[in-house]
Design an enzyme around this catalytic site. Sequence first.
Site: not given
Length: 536
Positions: A55, A238, A79
């Site tokens: 993001d 989110e 990640w």
Amino acid sequence: MKNLIATLLCLSIFLSGCQEAIEKEDISTPMDANYYTEPHRPQFHFSPEKMWMNDPNGMVYYDGEYHLFYQYYPESTVWGPMHWGHAVSKDMVHWEHLPIALYPDSLGYIFSGSAVVDWNNTSGLGENGQPPLIAIFTHHDAEAEKAGRNDFQYQSIAFSNDRGRTWTKYAGNPVIPNTEKIRDFRDPKVIWDEGSQQWVMAFAAQNHVKLWGSPDLKNWTHLSDFGREWGSHGGVWECPDLFPITLSNSGETKWVLLLSINPGGPNGGSATQYFVGDFDGNTFTLDPSFASDVSGEKAVWLDWGPDDYAGVTWSDIPKSDGRRLFMGWMSNWDYATVVPTDTWRSAMTLPRQLTLQNTAAGLRLFSEPVKELETLRGESYNLENQSIDGDYDWSGQPGISPSQMEVLLEVELPQGAQTDFGIALSNSKGEEYRIGFDAAKNEFYSDRTKAGESGFSEKFAAKRHTAPRSSDSQTLRLHLFFDVASCELFADGGASVMTEIFFPAEDFSKVKLYSTGGAVKILKMKAYPLKRAVMR
Ligand code: FRU
């Protein structure tokens, strides 16, 4: 004597400043021909120098610089413990990489969030009469999560008094603990609300958005909740973003709430929906005309493509500019961690301007690429009044590489057309990507099913992706950007948007327009080669 020393000192500082400027210039002309040229590396989209990114975070404009922070894991292309990577730009197109801004600490990983300029030093964290930059983010305590606790995400802040170059975490963190013990409790986005003269934070709590208010960014009170009964809940909520926007051609102020969900997107996996309404300093209420669009699990999508997620808008854009500027993460959690890039993973979408317009379907956000991108254009290849029936190959135009270009098309559709019209890119390996409009179904589509590598994920190339057309104009306007491994479509002036990534084994080198099931007329086409925007 004192004066002489002072003058010499100034001169040497000035010269070392020049030295630095010269060195920076040198870097900007790529010395290493391989820099940013790995297979699938975008040439004018932001991507990290190396390793994993997701993001966009902390997007704020201050002192002539657009800041872009981002979810970053510096030790792997997959990640992991989240940091905030950092870059700055004067135009949202050419970016300079800066050192990592925020590292994980004893309170946890640094998840998504936002940043603001605290103009009046309400936080008291400023120095020397200058406003501090304040970052507001989620601390994610992975140990607590592993131990089976439910309160492992909470909101914290950090501040910078040197134009975002270095950051100090606030000693009183977290500023919003997770007393309700909600497992998904994250992604704070903060604005200064002129109307109620307070800071307002929106963050996501599993199936709704929480709004909190504060006089000083340190002490927060719960204002209200929104959304349990509205919009799509096909996945966890989110990355919200609540902001005011002027309705085009009316001057009226409305409020928009962007909200990303994963999974549950219109074409599978991650996507961003939005709500239009009003905010009274306490509660966000849907515009009555918008309520039926988002009732019974219905949603209105910002971008119909599979690869625009967790996007939010820049804070503190000067009033004299007045734009609402957006950027998203150009990937999808369905396959983000396994896409076939070696040294880095993922890129951001192009920066976009959002506007709110009154349409036949109701209040809708339109997205258009920012005008700053025009500085990348070379000399265009043009077509006018060209009828297309079957294929129209225009590969090999001097200066134009189909894998790195911008195309503007105005196409006249015959009355009652059943035509399938579009643009196809291909390479010598027989791989092909198609993006177009299916008049019989009145929908746009993006088709990467034959566009290259896809074995890394079953979902990636399972089907072509579609977006309904909302305009009923006989003239179809398509604005397209191709950047090695992605395509962004802004159709009908930004009413319908699709963002999609793909991984051809060799860069696309051929391009054609096609029309099947009847002829269409190209009123105008301009295809611009786009220069690379060198990252430094
Ligand atoms: C969205 C997201 C956020 C979270 C971050 C973690 O893609 O899941 O909700 O803060 O990524 O990296």
